[in-house]
Design a protein around this motif. Sequence first.
Motif, mmCIF file in Angstrom:
data_model
loop_
_atom_site.group_PDB
_atom_site.id
_atom_site.type_symbol
_atom_site.label_atom_id
_atom_site.label_comp_id
_atom_site.label_asym_id
_atom_site.label_seq_id
_atom_site.Cartn_x
_atom_site.Cartn_y
_atom_site.Cartn_z
ATOM 1 N N LYS A 58 0.824 -1.209 0.000
ATOM 2 C CA LYS A 58 0.000 0.000 0.000
ATOM 3 C C LYS A 58 0.858 1.258 0.000
ATOM 4 C CE LYS A 58 -4.086 -1.944 2.283
ATOM 5 N NZ LYS A 58 -4.981 -1.861 3.478
ATOM 6 N N GLU A 59 2.026 1.165 0.629
ATOM 7 C CA GLU A 59 2.904 2.333 0.726
ATOM 8 C C GLU A 59 3.757 2.530 -0.529
ATOM 9 O OE1 GLU A 59 2.936 4.412 3.217
ATOM 10 O OE2 GLU A 59 1.677 3.329 4.650
ATOM 11 N N GLY A 103 3.480 5.661 -2.882
ATOM 12 C CA GLY A 103 4.018 6.873 -2.261
ATOM 13 C C GLY A 103 5.533 6.897 -2.302
ATOM 14 N N ALA A 144 6.593 7.785 -5.824
ATOM 15 C CA ALA A 144 6.359 9.198 -6.116
ATOM 16 C C ALA A 144 7.442 10.062 -5.482
ATOM 17 C CB ALA A 144 4.973 9.609 -5.605
ATOM 18 N N ASN A 145 7.806 9.746 -4.248
ATOM 19 C CA ASN A 145 8.868 10.497 -3.565
ATOM 20 C C ASN A 145 10.201 10.333 -4.288
ATOM 21 O OD1 ASN A 145 7.151 11.435 -1.559
ATOM 22 N ND2 ASN A 145 7.575 9.716 -0.196
#
Length: 227
Positions: free
Chosen positions: A132-133, A136, A139-140
Motif C-alpha cells: 500500500k505504501e 508513495g 512518487a517520492n
Amino acid sequence: EYEDCADFFELSCQKSKLKLGPSCANAVYCRNMILDWGFNGTQFDEDMHRVAQITRKEAHARRSVNSEGIFQWDRDTSVHPHMMLSYPIDELMLKRYVAESTAFMDEKLARVDPKTMQLVPLPNGLPYDMEKERPGFLANAADTNFKIKIGFVASGFNSKAVLYLSHDMFRFFDKSKFEVHIFSVGPPDNPIFIEHGMRGVDWRERVMANADHFHDMQSLKDDHVAL
C-alpha cells in the motif's frame, strides 16, 4: 570467575541430560571466554556441535509459520545472538533463527503493560503494509531532490565496543543521496569518564557530527510502540 561458572553450568546441563538449554549454552559461552577448548580443540568442536544441536532442536519446537508465511516464536532460543555471531557454525540458518527469535520476543516483551502484564496491541496501521505504501515511495523517489532516509536505532551510542567499530562509518554516506537519522535510546557517557577514561574522545559526538539528524529518545527507551 568464568571457570567456576562453566563448571556449574555444565553440571546443571549434564544433570538435565542436556535438556536445560540455557545451562548448556552458557557452559559453552563461559568456556570460550577463557579459551578452554580441551585437548587439541576437541572440547571446542563438541561445544559447537552442542550449540547447533540446541538451536536446531529449539527452532523445531518453538518456531511456527502460518499459511501466509509469517513466523512466530513461543520463546527465544537458549543461545544468545551475541554468542552465535562469533561461533564458526556453517548452518547460517541457525544463526538467523537465534537472532530472529530474540527480536520476535523482544518486540512482544516491549509491549507488555507493567501494570496489567497484558500485551498492548499495536496501533492501527502497524505493521506497515509495504504494498500500500509503495506508490508513495515511488512518487517520492521521482523527486530530483529525493534522498534515501536511513535510521539507526540503538542504546549504545556511547563508549561501547560496537560503536568503537562503527562510529566512523557515518561520515562515508553520500550526503547528496542519503539522509541519516540516529535514534538514541541510551544516555551519553559521564563527562568525567570521557575526560579521563577516553582522554577527551567522545564517539557519540563524532556520530552526531556526521549524521544529518540525531534524535535523543531516552524517554521512549521502554516504550517501543511510541518509539
